[in-house]
Design a protein around this motif. Structure first.
Motif, PDB file in Angstrom:
ATOM      1  N   MET A 173      59.669  41.355  38.611  1.00 44.37           N
ATOM      2  CA  MET A 173      59.625  42.892  39.071  1.00 44.37           C
ATOM      3  C   MET A 173      58.419  42.958  39.552  1.00 44.37           C
ATOM      4  SD  MET A 173      59.511  46.493  37.032  1.00 44.37           S
ATOM      5  CE  MET A 173      58.975  47.877  37.649  1.00 44.37           C
ATOM      6  N   TYR A 174      58.341  43.502  41.025  1.00 45.36           N
ATOM      7  CA  TYR A 174      57.085  43.853  41.522  1.00 45.36           C
ATOM      8  C   TYR A 174      56.678  45.592  41.255  1.00 45.36           C
ATOM      9  CZ  TYR A 174      53.247  44.167  44.971  1.00 45.36           C
ATOM     10  OH  TYR A 174      52.201  44.150  45.565  1.00 45.36           O
ATOM     11  N   VAL A 175      55.785  45.509  40.764  1.00 45.30           N
ATOM     12  CA  VAL A 175      55.331  46.970  40.596  1.00 45.30           C
ATOM     13  C   VAL A 175      54.666  47.695  41.819  1.00 45.30           C
ATOM     14  CG1 VAL A 175      54.139  48.598  38.881  1.00 45.30           C
ATOM     15  CG2 VAL A 175      54.962  46.634  38.023  1.00 45.30           C
TER      16      VAL A 175
ATOM     17  N   GLU B   4      48.364  36.223  44.468  1.00 46.50           N
ATOM     18  CA  GLU B   4      47.932  37.143  43.511  1.00 46.50           C
ATOM     19  C   GLU B   4      46.388  37.582  43.597  1.00 46.50           C
ATOM     20  OE1 GLU B   4      48.776  35.332  39.690  1.00 46.50           O
ATOM     21  OE2 GLU B   4      51.011  35.282  40.146  1.00 46.50           O
TER      22      GLU B   4
ATOM     23  N   ASP C 274      46.013  44.917  43.612  1.00 45.34           N
ATOM     24  CA  ASP C 274      47.168  45.654  42.939  1.00 45.34           C
ATOM     25  C   ASP C 274      46.692  46.485  42.069  1.00 45.34           C
ATOM     26  OD1 ASP C 274      48.266  43.562  44.435  1.00 45.34           O
ATOM     27  OD2 ASP C 274      50.128  43.771  43.375  1.00 45.34           O
TER      28      ASP C 274
ATOM     29  N   LEU D 117      46.969  50.576  42.290  1.00 40.87           N
ATOM     30  CA  LEU D 117      47.933  51.023  41.283  1.00 40.87           C
ATOM     31  C   LEU D 117      47.057  52.138  40.561  1.00 40.87           C
ATOM     32  CD1 LEU D 117      50.041  48.303  40.079  1.00 40.87           C
ATOM     33  CD2 LEU D 117      50.958  50.072  41.352  1.00 40.87           C
TER      34      LEU D 117
ATOM     35  N   LEU E 255      39.850  25.401  42.878  1.00 38.95           N
ATOM     36  CA  LEU E 255      38.721  25.374  42.297  1.00 38.95           C
ATOM     37  C   LEU E 255      38.524  23.570  41.899  1.00 38.95           C
ATOM     38  CD1 LEU E 255      36.940  27.494  41.391  1.00 38.95           C
ATOM     39  CD2 LEU E 255      37.561  27.282  39.035  1.00 38.95           C
TER      40      LEU E 255
ATOM     41  N   HIS F 118      35.948  34.197  42.857  1.00 41.81           N
ATOM     42  CA  HIS F 118      36.531  33.559  41.688  1.00 41.81           C
ATOM     43  C   HIS F 118      36.814  34.785  40.656  1.00 41.81           C
ATOM     44  CE1 HIS F 118      37.324  31.082  38.483  1.00 41.81           C
ATOM     45  NE2 HIS F 118      36.369  31.310  37.815  1.00 41.81           N
ATOM     46  N   TYR F 119      36.062  35.630  40.564  1.00 46.51           N
ATOM     47  CA  TYR F 119      36.109  36.597  39.311  1.00 46.51           C
ATOM     48  C   TYR F 119      35.723  38.027  39.905  1.00 46.51           C
ATOM     49  CZ  TYR F 119      36.220  38.424  34.866  1.00 46.51           C
ATOM     50  OH  TYR F 119      36.730  39.245  33.687  1.00 46.51           O
TER      51      TYR F 119
ATOM     52  N   ARG G  55      29.529  37.573  35.390  1.00 46.22           N
ATOM     53  CA  ARG G  55      30.138  36.949  34.233  1.00 46.22           C
ATOM     54  C   ARG G  55      29.753  35.649  33.761  1.00 46.22           C
ATOM     55  NH1 ARG G  55      34.412  33.611  35.096  1.00 46.22           N
ATOM     56  NH2 ARG G  55      35.660  33.046  33.311  1.00 46.22           N
TER      57      ARG G  55
ATOM     58  N   GLY H  91      33.707  31.085  31.017  1.00 39.23           N
ATOM     59  CA  GLY H  91      34.542  30.911  29.732  1.00 39.23           C
ATOM     60  C   GLY H  91      34.479  32.316  28.793  1.00 39.23           C
ATOM     61  N   ASN H  92      33.957  33.435  29.450  1.00 35.58           N
ATOM     62  CA  ASN H  92      34.103  34.723  28.714  1.00 35.58           C
ATOM     63  C   ASN H  92      35.631  35.568  28.981  1.00 35.58           C
ATOM     64  OD1 ASN H  92      31.907  34.363  27.297  1.00 35.58           O
ATOM     65  ND2 ASN H  92      30.615  35.810  28.345  1.00 35.58           N
ATOM     66  N   SER H  93      35.983  35.019  29.918  1.00 36.63           N
ATOM     67  CA  SER H  93      37.303  36.036  30.380  1.00 36.63           C
ATOM     68  C   SER H  93      38.292  35.790  29.525  1.00 36.63           C
ATOM     69  CB  SER H  93      37.613  35.617  31.815  1.00 36.63           C
ATOM     70  OG  SER H  93      38.701  36.162  32.175  1.00 36.63           O
TER      71      SER H  93
HETATM   72  C1  LIG Z   1      41.194  27.816  38.183  1.00 35.82           C
HETATM   73  C2  LIG Z   1      40.608  28.837  37.288  1.00 35.82           C
HETATM   74  C3  LIG Z   1      39.821  28.215  36.221  1.00 35.82           C
HETATM   75  C4  LIG Z   1      39.425  29.350  35.232  1.00 35.82           C
HETATM   76  N1  LIG Z   1      39.166  28.826  34.063  1.00 35.82           N
HETATM   77  C5  LIG Z   1      38.669  29.926  33.028  1.00 35.82           C
HETATM   78  C6  LIG Z   1      38.101  29.422  31.634  1.00 35.82           C
HETATM   79  O1  LIG Z   1      38.039  28.061  31.673  1.00 35.82           O
HETATM   80  N2  LIG Z   1      37.740  30.275  30.883  1.00 35.82           N
HETATM   81  C7  LIG Z   1      38.026  31.570  30.865  1.00 35.82           C
HETATM   82  O2  LIG Z   1      37.556  32.216  30.458  1.00 35.82           O
HETATM   83  N3  LIG Z   1      38.173  32.071  32.194  1.00 35.82           N
HETATM   84  C8  LIG Z   1      38.591  31.115  33.268  1.00 35.82           C
HETATM   85  N4  LIG Z   1      38.861  31.521  34.235  1.00 35.82           N
HETATM   86  C9  LIG Z   1      39.270  32.989  34.668  1.00 35.82           C
HETATM   87  C10 LIG Z   1      40.438  33.728  34.019  1.00 35.82           C
HETATM   88  O3  LIG Z   1      41.616  32.821  34.167  1.00 35.82           O
HETATM   89  C11 LIG Z   1      40.716  34.943  34.569  1.00 35.82           C
HETATM   90  O4  LIG Z   1      39.785  35.953  34.421  1.00 35.82           O
HETATM   91  C12 LIG Z   1      41.888  35.593  33.612  1.00 35.82           C
HETATM   92  O5  LIG Z   1      43.273  34.827  33.826  1.00 35.82           O
HETATM   93  C13 LIG Z   1      42.420  37.018  34.227  1.00 35.82           C
HETATM   94  O6  LIG Z   1      43.755  37.358  33.361  1.00 35.82           O
HETATM   95  P1  LIG Z   1      44.167  38.871  33.784  1.00 35.82           P
HETATM   96  O7  LIG Z   1      45.473  38.784  32.816  1.00 35.82           O
HETATM   97  O8  LIG Z   1      43.169  39.896  34.020  1.00 35.82           O
HETATM   98  O9  LIG Z   1      44.725  38.726  35.449  1.00 35.82           O
HETATM   99  P2  LIG Z   1      45.783  37.492  36.065  1.00 35.82           P
HETATM  100  O10 LIG Z   1      45.627  36.257  35.256  1.00 35.82           O
HETATM  101  O11 LIG Z   1      45.327  37.350  37.337  1.00 35.82           O
HETATM  102  O12 LIG Z   1      47.209  38.028  35.977  1.00 35.82           O
HETATM  103  C14 LIG Z   1      47.322  39.060  36.552  1.00 35.82           C
HETATM  104  C15 LIG Z   1      49.179  39.095  36.452  1.00 35.82           C
HETATM  105  O13 LIG Z   1      49.629  40.449  36.917  1.00 35.82           O
HETATM  106  C16 LIG Z   1      50.519  40.139  38.025  1.00 35.82           C
HETATM  107  N5  LIG Z   1      50.602  41.185  38.980  1.00 35.82           N
HETATM  108  C17 LIG Z   1      49.587  41.609  39.869  1.00 35.82           C
HETATM  109  N6  LIG Z   1      49.932  42.528  40.483  1.00 35.82           N
HETATM  110  C18 LIG Z   1      51.392  42.823  40.309  1.00 35.82           C
HETATM  111  C19 LIG Z   1      52.324  43.699  40.924  1.00 35.82           C
HETATM  112  N7  LIG Z   1      52.348  44.795  41.702  1.00 35.82           N
HETATM  113  N8  LIG Z   1      53.561  43.691  40.164  1.00 35.82           N
HETATM  114  C20 LIG Z   1      54.011  42.748  38.855  1.00 35.82           C
HETATM  115  N9  LIG Z   1      52.973  41.933  38.879  1.00 35.82           N
HETATM  116  C21 LIG Z   1      51.910  41.774  39.149  1.00 35.82           C
HETATM  117  C22 LIG Z   1      50.341  38.630  38.825  1.00 35.82           C
HETATM  118  O14 LIG Z   1      51.555  37.982  39.286  1.00 35.82           O
HETATM  119  C23 LIG Z   1      49.591  38.096  37.440  1.00 35.82           C
HETATM  120  O15 LIG Z   1      50.651  37.411  36.671  1.00 35.82           O
HETATM  121  C24 LIG Z   1      39.553  30.781  35.370  1.00 35.82           C
HETATM  122  C25 LIG Z   1      39.923  31.222  36.711  1.00 35.82           C
HETATM  123  C26 LIG Z   1      40.636  30.431  37.530  1.00 35.82           C
HETATM  124  C27 LIG Z   1      41.233  30.803  38.792  1.00 35.82           C
END
Ligand SMILES: Cc1cc2nc3c(=O)[nH]c(=O)nc-3n(C[C@H](O)[C@H](O)[C@H](O)COP(=O)(O)OP(=O)(O)OC[C@H]3O[C@@H](n4cnc5c(N)ncnc54)[C@H](O)[C@@H]3O)c2cc1C
Length: 431
Positions: free
Chosen positions: A15-17, A68, A72, A76, A107, A206-207, A241, A244-246
């Motif tokens: 589903m796309y919101v 991604e 969004d 939203l 990366l 990246h973040y 940030r 590792g804190n995410s």
């Molecule tokens: C390569 C890489 C390595 C990393 N390594 C680390 C690490 O070692 N330690 C650490 O702490 N952090 C790390 N990070 C950062 C961390 O992974 C992210 O900050 C974290 O995953 C963010 O999570 P989130 O749930 O906020 O968003 P996301 O993981 O981006 O998830 C968002 C989700 O929402 C969905 N979505 C978006 N819009 C819509 C829509 N309109 N309708 C339906 N679905 C939608 C997307 O498909 C996705 O599944 C890394 C990031 C990357 C890219």
């Protein structure tokens, strides 16, 4: 995901919101469609937790997965009546690959520098000597990104606009044991063997430290029943940030926000709905599906990403940001003439159109806030204001109606400052 499945929580993976549904500033659900077959979904919910990520795919090079993090969450939330906070605060990671174009920004782990990787410019100079002679390649993420950016800008970058990251001097077994994923990724995407050759890299978005304005206690927003978490939210990581804190944030706030949303729902005496809100969401989807204009969605997404890279990248300036806003006006004018064509492969083109709308909103918020933050702080570098300004130790809050406003940051309570001092002294602070 597995736990949700065990608890038999329905997961609508395709589903796309498109809309968060509200009535009188109160959430009552979400609207969207299936990206494979176009089925419409109308979901009724007392509370919605927005976890749709940040906005780093609005830059040309990004470490996010394809399609991604197009902002969004920003769109939203804003369309539901919420505000954004500090959208200009975006962390650039120093080492994203440059080619192939579809994988640009992927990366290369910082472990490559940690294990002894060396950075050189196109002249073969180990340029970190100029920026952080003590820590060299082990310097902090933002300083290495800024150093690489400066080398490239000043004409010492590679032909493709990058610098070299070299681990080929390390013993082969170190690479295979300590950097197996970097080795594998480079073979897969470029057929390049890092045990023999250097990798061409450049800073990559990246973040998102900024995001939807949330209450620090429970991550509720300006809209009743709407919560945000992770990169969709804001405030927790300040202007930069720590690596590792995410994931820790997601675990901690996953619990806090989940409990807050459940409590809100349990205490809600009744849910009111608005047929107008549903009709508006449905109407916009119908309008986009019927759009048969000359402008290509993907081309406009690329235009935004190029514009943000040129004018709101690692280093920003008044002139560049204003030029970015002018270009964004022109891109938005072209968005009025979109052509959207779902085909037998699915409704991705429709999803891209919504992604484009989100990217444009996220880009405007970012440019306007970056313009207003006339200082250099954390990951936000202004070439025309290279120092930190104590008057700008504030959050910048954005909405389409008010533009950017300043919000004071509450002082850190003394007992927490004390705790931070204690763990720092004991050396337990990770970074
Ligand atoms: C390569 C890489 C390595 C990393 N390594 C680390 C690490 O070692 N330690 C650490 O702490 N952090 C790390 N990070 C950062 C961390 O992974 C992210 O900050 C974290 O995953 C963010 O999570 P989130 O749930 O906020 O968003 P996301 O993981 O981006 O998830 C968002 C989700 O929402 C969905 N979505 C978006 N819009 C819509 C829509 N309109 N309708 C339906 N679905 C939608 C997307 O498909 C996705 O599944 C890394 C990031 C990357 C890219």
């Amino acid at each position: 995901m597995q736990r949700s499945e065990q608890l038999e929580i329905p997961i609508l993976d395709t589903m796309y919101v498109t809309d968060i549904l509200t009535d009188d500033n109160r959430v009552f659900g979400a609207y969207g469609f299936d990206i494979n077959d176009g089925t419409r979904y109308l979901i009724h919910a007392d509370a919605v937790i927005l976890a749709a990520g940040g906005h780093n795919r609005i830059w040309r090079r990004t470490s996010s997965r394809r399609d991604e993090n197009t902002g969004d969450s920003f769109r939203l939330a804003v369309e539901a009546g919420a505000r954004l906070r500090d959208p200009e605060l975006v962390q650039f990671h120093p080492s994203g690959i440059i080619e192939p174009e579809h994988a640009a920004g992927t990366l290369i782990s910082e472990a490559a520098r940690g294990e002894g990787g060396i950075l050189r410019n196109a002249l073969g100079e180990r340029f970190m000597e100029r920026y952080d002679p003590e820590r060299m390649e082990l310097s902090t993420r933002d300083r290495v990104a800024l150093a690489a950016y400066t080398e490239i800008q000043e004409g010492r970058g590679t032909e493709n606009g990058g610098v070299w990251l070299d681990v080929s001097h390390l013993p082969r077994h170190t690479i295979m044991e300590r950097l197996p994923r970097v080795y594998q990724t480079m073979i897969e995407v470029q057929m390049l063997d890092i045990t023999r050759e250097a990798v061409e890299i450049a800073p990559t978005a990246h973040y998102s430290m900024g995001g939807v304005w949330v209450n620090p206690e429970d991550h509720s927003t300006d809209v009743d029943g709407l919560y945000a978490i992770g990169e969709a939210s804001s405030g927790l990581h300040g202007a930069n940030r720590l690596g590792g804190n995410s994931l820790i944030e997601l675990l901690v706030y996953g619990r806090i926000v989940g409990q807050a949303a459940a409590a809100y729902s349990a205490n809600l005496p009744a849910q009111t709905r608005s047929t107008d809100a549903i009709d508006a969401a449905r109407g916009e989807l119908d309008r986009l599906l019927a759009a048969d204009g000359a402008e290509n969605v993907r081309a406009l997404q690329r235009a935004i990403r190029n514009m943000m890279t040129d004018h709101a990248g690692v280093v920003r300036s008044e002139e560049g940001l204003r030029e970015g806003l002018r270009k964004l006006d022109a891109i938005e004018a072209r968005m009025a003439d979109l052509g959207i064509h779902p085909d037998i492969a699915g409704f991705q083109d429709l999803a891209h159109a919504y992604d484009l709308k989100s990217s444009a909103l996220a880009a405007r918020a970012t440019l306007e806030a970056a313009l207003e933050r006339r200082e250099t702080r954390g990951a936000h570098n202004r070439s025309d204001y290279p120092e930190m300004d104590p008057d700008l130790q504030v959050n910048l809050v954005w909405s389409p109606d008010t533009g950017v406003t300043r919000e004071a940051i509450d002082p850190i309570p003394e007992e927490i400052s004390e705790l931070i001092r204690e763990v720092s002294v004991e050396g337990k602070l990770v970074e």
